[in-house]
Design an enzyme around this catalytic site. Sequence first.
Site, short mmCIF file in Angstrom:
data_model
loop_
_atom_site.label_atom_id
_atom_site.label_comp_id
_atom_site.label_asym_id
_atom_site.label_seq_id
_atom_site.Cartn_x
_atom_site.Cartn_y
_atom_site.Cartn_z
CG ASP A 133 -1.99 -1.11 1.08
OD1 ASP A 133 -2.48 -1.34 -0.04
OD2 ASP A 133 -2.33 -1.75 2.10
CE LYS B 120 -4.00 -5.65 -0.59
NZ LYS B 120 -5.18 -4.92 -0.17
CG ASP C 115 -7.66 -5.18 -2.61
OD1 ASP C 115 -8.86 -5.43 -2.86
OD2 ASP C 115 -7.27 -4.68 -1.54
CE LYS D 12 -11.03 -3.96 -0.11
NZ LYS D 12 -9.57 -3.91 -0.29
CG ASP E 169 -20.25 0.98 -11.32
OD1 ASP E 169 -21.45 1.13 -11.62
OD2 ASP E 169 -19.40 1.88 -11.43
CG ASN F 208 -22.39 -3.08 -19.39
OD1 ASN F 208 -22.12 -4.02 -20.14
ND2 ASN F 208 -22.19 -1.81 -19.72
CB THR F 209 -19.77 -0.52 -14.88
OG1 THR F 209 -20.76 0.27 -15.55
CG2 THR F 209 -18.55 0.33 -14.61
CB THR G 119 -10.71 -6.63 8.41
OG1 THR G 119 -9.88 -5.78 7.61
CG2 THR G 119 -10.80 -7.98 7.74
NE ARG H 17 -2.29 -4.86 12.20
CZ ARG H 17 -2.48 -4.82 10.87
NH1 ARG H 17 -2.35 -5.91 10.13
NH2 ARG H 17 -2.79 -3.69 10.27
N GLY I 17 -0.05 -6.34 5.49
CA GLY I 17 0.58 -5.11 5.03
C GLY I 17 1.54 -4.56 6.06
NE ARG I 18 -1.75 -0.64 8.04
CZ ARG I 18 -2.93 -0.18 8.42
NH1 ARG I 18 -3.04 1.08 8.82
NH2 ARG I 18 -4.00 -0.95 8.38
O1 LIG Z 1 -9.56 -6.75 0.21
C1 LIG Z 1 -8.65 -6.64 1.03
O2 LIG Z 1 -7.51 -7.03 0.78
C2 LIG Z 1 -8.99 -6.13 2.37
C3 LIG Z 1 -10.27 -6.37 2.81
C4 LIG Z 1 -10.60 -6.10 4.15
O3 LIG Z 1 -11.71 -6.37 4.60
N1 LIG Z 1 -9.66 -5.56 4.96
C5 LIG Z 1 -8.40 -5.26 4.52
O4 LIG Z 1 -7.57 -4.79 5.33
N2 LIG Z 1 -8.07 -5.49 3.21
C6 LIG Z 1 -6.73 -5.09 2.69
O5 LIG Z 1 -5.72 -5.81 3.37
C7 LIG Z 1 -4.59 -4.98 3.63
C8 LIG Z 1 -4.33 -4.99 5.12
O6 LIG Z 1 -3.21 -4.21 5.38
P1 LIG Z 1 -2.63 -4.08 6.87
O7 LIG Z 1 -3.75 -3.66 7.76
O8 LIG Z 1 -1.56 -3.04 6.72
O9 LIG Z 1 -2.09 -5.45 7.22
C9 LIG Z 1 -4.91 -3.60 3.06
O10 LIG Z 1 -4.28 -3.50 1.79
C10 LIG Z 1 -6.42 -3.60 2.88
O11 LIG Z 1 -6.80 -2.86 1.74
#
Ligand SMILES: O=C(O)c1cc(=O)[nH]c(=O)n1[C@@H]1O[C@H](COP(=O)(O)O)[C@@H](O)[C@H]1O
Length: 238
Positions: A12, A34, A62, A64, A67, A70-71, A126, A187, A216-217
Amino acid sequence: MRPTDRVFVALDMPEIEGAKAMAAQVAGLVGGVKLGLEFFMAQGPAGIRDVIAAGDLPLFLDLKLHDIPNTVAGAVRSVAPLAPKFLTIHAGGGPAMIRAAADAAREEAERLGVPRMRILAVTVLTSLSDEDLAAVGQAVPAADQVRRLAQVAHANGADGIVCSPAEVALLRRDLPADFTLMVPGIRPTWAAANDQKRVMGPRDAVAAGADHLVIGRPITADADPAAAARRIAEELGA
Ligand SMILES: O=C(O)c1cc(=O)[nH]c(=O)n1[C@@H]1O[C@H](COP(=O)(O)O)[C@@H](O)[C@H]1O
């Protein structure tokens, strides 16, 4: 599946060089990358190609999508040349939208002669709690709403869903083993929760039945991302 194959690291960030550097640091310690809205809005398909070419890791795109059918079908066709392993849509877009995405993914892969992307339907984010859901008029426990959306996704041709670790065990009982459960909100005990509300550690999430973990983080914001990815891989049994 090897323990490291389970993890998709969420890059991200808006810059190509940063994403490439992070992908290079964790290569061999994770199963794929991702790339989501932050990166795609800044760099578009060309940036995605660049990162993937540099790292040679499976791509989870990702976007998401949410819409009219069709879109969404058109958007799926537009990203098909990138041949992502996974692409996200929002399950809340409804049965016809999910079906349109799944059909477009299959038809366009056949037309282009590329591997078919797997469509994952995002259920309840989440970052949302039961109180947050009530605030937007969905006054049911998050787990009930996730279960409902998972059934709609499965019935309409999605290959899997995105859900929090808290729902995984319940869903695994209802859904076939080949229906992918992609699970963010991971986590380790040593990482901060940030904006995530429905969280669990990596080992517990896999034990509950998660196929893949989105992280991610806890990796990318660590002072030593490779060490963090290695620690997670070890927690998963690598
Ligand atoms: O679709 C996703 O990946 C996603 C869905 C969701 O419900 N929650 C969620 O955190 N994510 C993605 O999962 C990643 C979580 O990142 P961290 O919270 O940094 O571990 C982010 O890129 C969010 O966009």
